[in-house]
Scaffold this active site. Structure first.
Site, mmCIF file in Angstrom:
data_model
loop_
_atom_site.group_PDB
_atom_site.id
_atom_site.type_symbol
_atom_site.label_atom_id
_atom_site.label_comp_id
_atom_site.label_asym_id
_atom_site.label_seq_id
_atom_site.Cartn_x
_atom_site.Cartn_y
_atom_site.Cartn_z
ATOM 1 N N ASP A 1 0.838 -1.201 0.000
ATOM 2 C CA ASP A 1 0.000 0.000 0.000
ATOM 3 C C ASP A 1 0.871 1.248 0.000
ATOM 4 O O ASP A 1 2.062 1.192 0.321
ATOM 5 C CB ASP A 1 -0.891 0.030 1.244
ATOM 6 C CG ASP A 1 -2.166 -0.773 1.059
ATOM 7 O OD1 ASP A 1 -2.471 -1.136 -0.093
ATOM 8 O OD2 ASP A 1 -2.845 -1.041 2.059
ATOM 9 N N MET B 1 -9.204 8.958 7.950
ATOM 10 C CA MET B 1 -9.569 9.321 6.571
ATOM 11 C C MET B 1 -10.615 10.441 6.537
ATOM 12 O O MET B 1 -11.513 10.438 5.705
ATOM 13 C CB MET B 1 -10.106 8.086 5.820
ATOM 14 C CG MET B 1 -9.117 6.940 5.754
ATOM 15 S SD MET B 1 -9.787 5.471 4.929
ATOM 16 C CE MET B 1 -10.977 4.908 6.161
ATOM 17 N N LYS C 1 -0.738 1.604 -7.948
ATOM 18 C CA LYS C 1 -0.543 1.753 -9.392
ATOM 19 C C LYS C 1 -1.077 0.561 -10.181
ATOM 20 O O LYS C 1 -0.864 0.483 -11.389
ATOM 21 C CB LYS C 1 0.940 1.958 -9.686
ATOM 22 C CG LYS C 1 1.494 3.255 -9.097
ATOM 23 C CD LYS C 1 2.953 3.461 -9.452
ATOM 24 C CE LYS C 1 3.476 4.771 -8.855
ATOM 25 N NZ LYS C 1 4.902 4.990 -9.156
#
Length: 267
Positions: free
Chosen positions: A57, A194, A79
């Site tokens: 990650d 988050m 990616k």
């Protein structure tokens, strides 16, 4: 001294002798901790040292990747192609594909695999494919990052409970599964992960449902790393503070009186 260093390296996985490389096939879901490479578990580091493939990650102890032998294939999960909404499925497929080739695969995740890490989704996909899976718990940023700046999530006489919640969707978003009205009525600590870009709306919602606007808030950006910094505020000021201080993810947000227990206090 050399002998002791070798023994310690063999113990914690930073040094692996050729005969020790068991290279068990399957996938290990390894919680890498909040970012400091020293905060990964000993078991996690051993499995990482024995891996043939590491799917990592963006968050977590990426410095450990530089220690891997040249033959280890490192795949940046951020990616992996097919677009944002297909990313998790693509990661699952990559884990399965490499494991079926007889390779020892490590899925290196930030924090703990089962705390907003989609670890169970990956474990379920592996189980359906018949791939052996080992789960290695990690130190969650929800506790360790506040602790790194001197904030205890509980403290005698101040907070007898803490709640960890995802802030990746706003309180008024139909996708939200969080009962923000009930959270506002709690007297303990609220830890938000988050939630940097939604903290203004979160703060407004908490205040609207009864939480004092003077409730202390701390934002800890890139906790446990060399770039760690802390920004203090209140529910009334946190939205402006995020903008004025340029707070960016990843950051852990702590709401509650425990913010003022340590040496910093509130601003």
């Amino acid at each position: 001294a050399i002998r002791d260093a070798v023994v310690e390296g063999l113990r914690d996985g930073t040094l692996v002798a050729p005969h020790q490389r068991t290279r068990a096939t399957g996938v290990a879901l390894v919680g890498g901790g909040p970012g400091d490479p020293d905060l990964i578990t000993v078991r996690g580091r051993r499995l990482l040292a024995e891996a043939d493939v590491v799917i990592a990650d963006r968050l977590g102890p990426r410095d450990l990747l530089a220690e891997l032998p040249p033959h280890v294939e490192v795949i940046d999960a951020a990616k992996i192609p097919y677009g944002r909404f297909m990313a998790q499925e693509a990661i699952n497929n990559a884990l399965i594909e490499h494991a079926k080739q007889g390779k020892a695969v490590v899925r290196l995740k930030g924090g703990d695999p089962f705390v907003f890490g989609r670890g169970m989704e990956e474990a379920q996909a592996l189980a359906e494919a018949g791939i052996p899976c080992t789960v290695v718990p990690g130190i969650s940023s929800s506790i360790s990052v506040p602790g790194a700046v001197g904030i205890p999530v509980t403290h005698r006489g101040v907070a007898h409970e803490f709640t960890v919640v995802s802030g990746h969707v706003a309180p008024d978003d139909e996708r939200s599964l969080v009962d923000w009205a009930s959270l506002a009525k709690l007297t303990g600590t609220l830890v938000i992960l988050m939630g940097v870009d939604k903290i203004g709306r979160i703060a407004e919602t908490l205040v609207a449902h009864g939480r004092s606007p003077e409730t202390p808030v701390a934002l800890v950006q890139e906790g446990t790393t060399a770039a760690q910094r802390r920004v203090d505020a209140t529910l009334a000021t946190v939205a402006d503070r995020v903008v004025s201080e340029g707070v960016r993810p990843p950051a852990v947000i702590v709401v509650g009186d425990v913010v003022g227990v340590g040496p910093h206090g509130t601003a």
